[in-house]
Structures are given as C-alpha cells and as structure tokens.
Design an enzyme around this catalytic site. Structure first.
Site, mmCIF file in Angstrom:
data_model
loop_
_atom_site.group_PDB
_atom_site.id
_atom_site.type_symbol
_atom_site.label_atom_id
_atom_site.label_comp_id
_atom_site.label_asym_id
_atom_site.label_seq_id
_atom_site.Cartn_x
_atom_site.Cartn_y
_atom_site.Cartn_z
ATOM 1 N N CYS A 1 0.865 -1.189 0.000
ATOM 2 C CA CYS A 1 0.000 0.000 0.000
ATOM 3 C C CYS A 1 0.897 1.233 0.000
ATOM 4 O O CYS A 1 2.079 1.139 -0.357
ATOM 5 C CB CYS A 1 -0.985 -0.026 1.162
ATOM 6 N N ASN B 1 2.200 1.616 4.338
ATOM 7 C CA ASN B 1 2.546 0.346 5.013
ATOM 8 C C ASN B 1 2.273 0.409 6.521
ATOM 9 O O ASN B 1 2.979 -0.218 7.316
ATOM 10 C CB ASN B 1 4.012 -0.068 4.737
ATOM 11 N N CYS C 1 -1.423 0.854 7.368
ATOM 12 C CA CYS C 1 -2.863 0.571 7.493
ATOM 13 C C CYS C 1 -3.256 -0.677 6.693
ATOM 14 O O CYS C 1 -3.392 -1.761 7.251
ATOM 15 C CB CYS C 1 -3.701 1.760 7.046
ATOM 16 N N ARG C 2 -3.435 -0.514 5.380
ATOM 17 C CA ARG C 2 -4.022 -1.607 4.597
ATOM 18 C C ARG C 2 -3.127 -2.826 4.433
ATOM 19 O O ARG C 2 -3.583 -3.959 4.644
ATOM 20 C CB ARG C 2 -4.429 -1.076 3.207
ATOM 21 N N SER C 3 -1.866 -2.605 4.025
ATOM 22 C CA SER C 3 -1.048 -3.803 3.750
ATOM 23 C C SER C 3 -0.677 -4.582 5.017
ATOM 24 O O SER C 3 -0.645 -5.822 4.966
ATOM 25 C CB SER C 3 0.172 -3.483 2.883
ATOM 26 N N ASP D 1 -7.873 4.119 0.684
ATOM 27 C CA ASP D 1 -6.946 4.548 1.729
ATOM 28 C C ASP D 1 -7.754 5.014 2.942
ATOM 29 O O ASP D 1 -8.513 5.983 2.847
ATOM 30 C CB ASP D 1 -6.118 5.703 1.132
HETATM 31 P P1 4NP Z 1 -1.851 2.863 4.024
HETATM 32 O O1 4NP Z 1 -2.488 4.238 4.570
HETATM 33 O O2 4NP Z 1 -1.299 3.165 2.645
HETATM 34 O O3 4NP Z 1 -3.009 1.940 3.986
HETATM 35 O O4 4NP Z 1 -0.779 2.459 5.006
HETATM 36 C C1 4NP Z 1 -1.775 5.433 4.571
HETATM 37 C C2 4NP Z 1 -0.966 5.747 5.638
HETATM 38 C C3 4NP Z 1 -0.309 6.960 5.648
HETATM 39 C C4 4NP Z 1 -0.460 7.853 4.620
HETATM 40 C C5 4NP Z 1 -1.281 7.525 3.547
HETATM 41 C C6 4NP Z 1 -1.933 6.309 3.533
HETATM 42 N N1 4NP Z 1 0.187 9.114 4.646
HETATM 43 O O5 4NP Z 1 -0.024 9.914 3.726
HETATM 44 O O6 4NP Z 1 0.974 9.382 5.581
#
Ligand code: 4NP
Length: 167
Positions: free
Chosen positions: A11, A14, A16-18, A136
């Site tokens: 993702c 790294n 939240c989703r992954s 996201d």
């Molecule tokens: P992820 O979520 O891609 O599912 O881990 C996010 C975590 C942080 C950010 C964006 C998405 N960020 O912009 O910091």
C-alpha cells in the site's frame, strides 16, 4: 525457505491496509493449516512511516476480529522484492489500489506477478468488481477502518482459495 509461495502486500504508507492484509492472510492460512506454504510480508511505496508499527486504528480493528498485526513499515525494495522467488523475491505483488499497482509497475515489478487485492474477489476476469480498490483509510473515521478490514478479509479468503487450489 524458497519453495514457499511469496506474497507481498503493498500500500502507500505500510501502516494501514497492507499490514492488515498481511495479518489477515496469515491468520486465515493458519486457520486452514497451510501457513507453512507461504512467505508473507508487506511494504509501502511512500517513505513517511518507515520504521513505525501499524497505525493504532488498524491494530484495533484487527484485534477486534482476532488478528494481531506485527512488523514495522518498510519501503518496497525492487532489487529484493521483485527478484525471482528462488532468489528470495515474492511471487505475488498485491497492491491495495490502482496507484499502488501503477507505482509497482513503474518501479519495474514484473507485470505478470502484480495484482490488485480485490481482483481476487472474483473468478470472472470481466467482472467490474475485479477493478475495485481498497480505499486509503488513513484520513477516515474508525468506520472506514472497519469497512476496509472486511474488504481485505473477503479478498484474502479468495486469494487463499485460489492459491491453495493451484497447488
Ligand atoms: P496505508 O495508509 O497506505 O493503507 O498504510 C496510509 C498511511 C499513511 C499515509 C497515507 C496512507 N500518509 O499519507 O501518511
């Protein structure tokens, strides 16, 4: 072990989703008694959270469903992650959304090994669901995390169905 099927969930951050996908996939594989067949990890395409544990909201939603998230955020490493599986790379590179997928391809990932997680929700390649993304959740409420957890859980069930059927 190099004969395990390598699955890397990818993702943006790294956190939240992954990590949820990694934890859920391993949890389901253990429940089915097939975890030894897989080598599972997760990574991000953005550097902001490298070295951090999963987001507390991701950990909380996973825990509510009996899944403990482990690991710290890292960046996708093309040289090792995209190597052939016998050389320690991952056979499947599974993005959560289309921007993860296009980023993987721009980084040089072999297209035949790149998938969108929710494409495993369907056995029909022309199904519109196969193009759905896991959104996201970083800027969303706790409800957003719950919704994302269920999308990931359903897709990981199908992914595992597919991968255990193929062996
Ligand atoms: P992820 O979520 O891609 O599912 O881990 C996010 C975590 C942080 C950010 C964006 C998405 N960020 O912009 O910091």
């Amino acid at each position: 072990m190099t004969d395990r099927i390598g699955v890397l969930f990818v993702c943006l951050g790294n956190i939240c989703r992954s990590p949820i996908a990694e934890g859920v996939f391993l949890h389901l594989a253990r429940e089915r008694g097939v975890s030894e067949r897989f080598r599972v990890d997760s990574a991000g395409t953005g550097h902001w959270h490298v070295g951090n544990p999963p987001d507390p909201r991701a950990r909380a939603v996973a825990r509510r469903h009996g899944v403990e998230l482990v690991g710290t955020a890292r960046l996708v490493d093309p040289a090792s992650d995209f190597a052939e599986q016998v050389a320690g790379g991952f056979h499947w590179l599974v993005g959560m959304d289309l921007s993860n997928v296009s980023r993987l391809l721009r980084l040089g990932a072999p297209p035949g090994r790149v998938r969108l997680l929710r494409s495993f929700g369907s056995d029909n390649p022309t199904d519109r669901d196969a193009l759905l993304e896991v959104p996201d959740p970083y800027s969303s409420s706790d409800d957003g995390f719950e919704e994302v957890f269920h999308m990931i859980h359903e897709s990981c069930e199908r992914l595992l169905d597919r991968m255990t059927r193929e062996r």
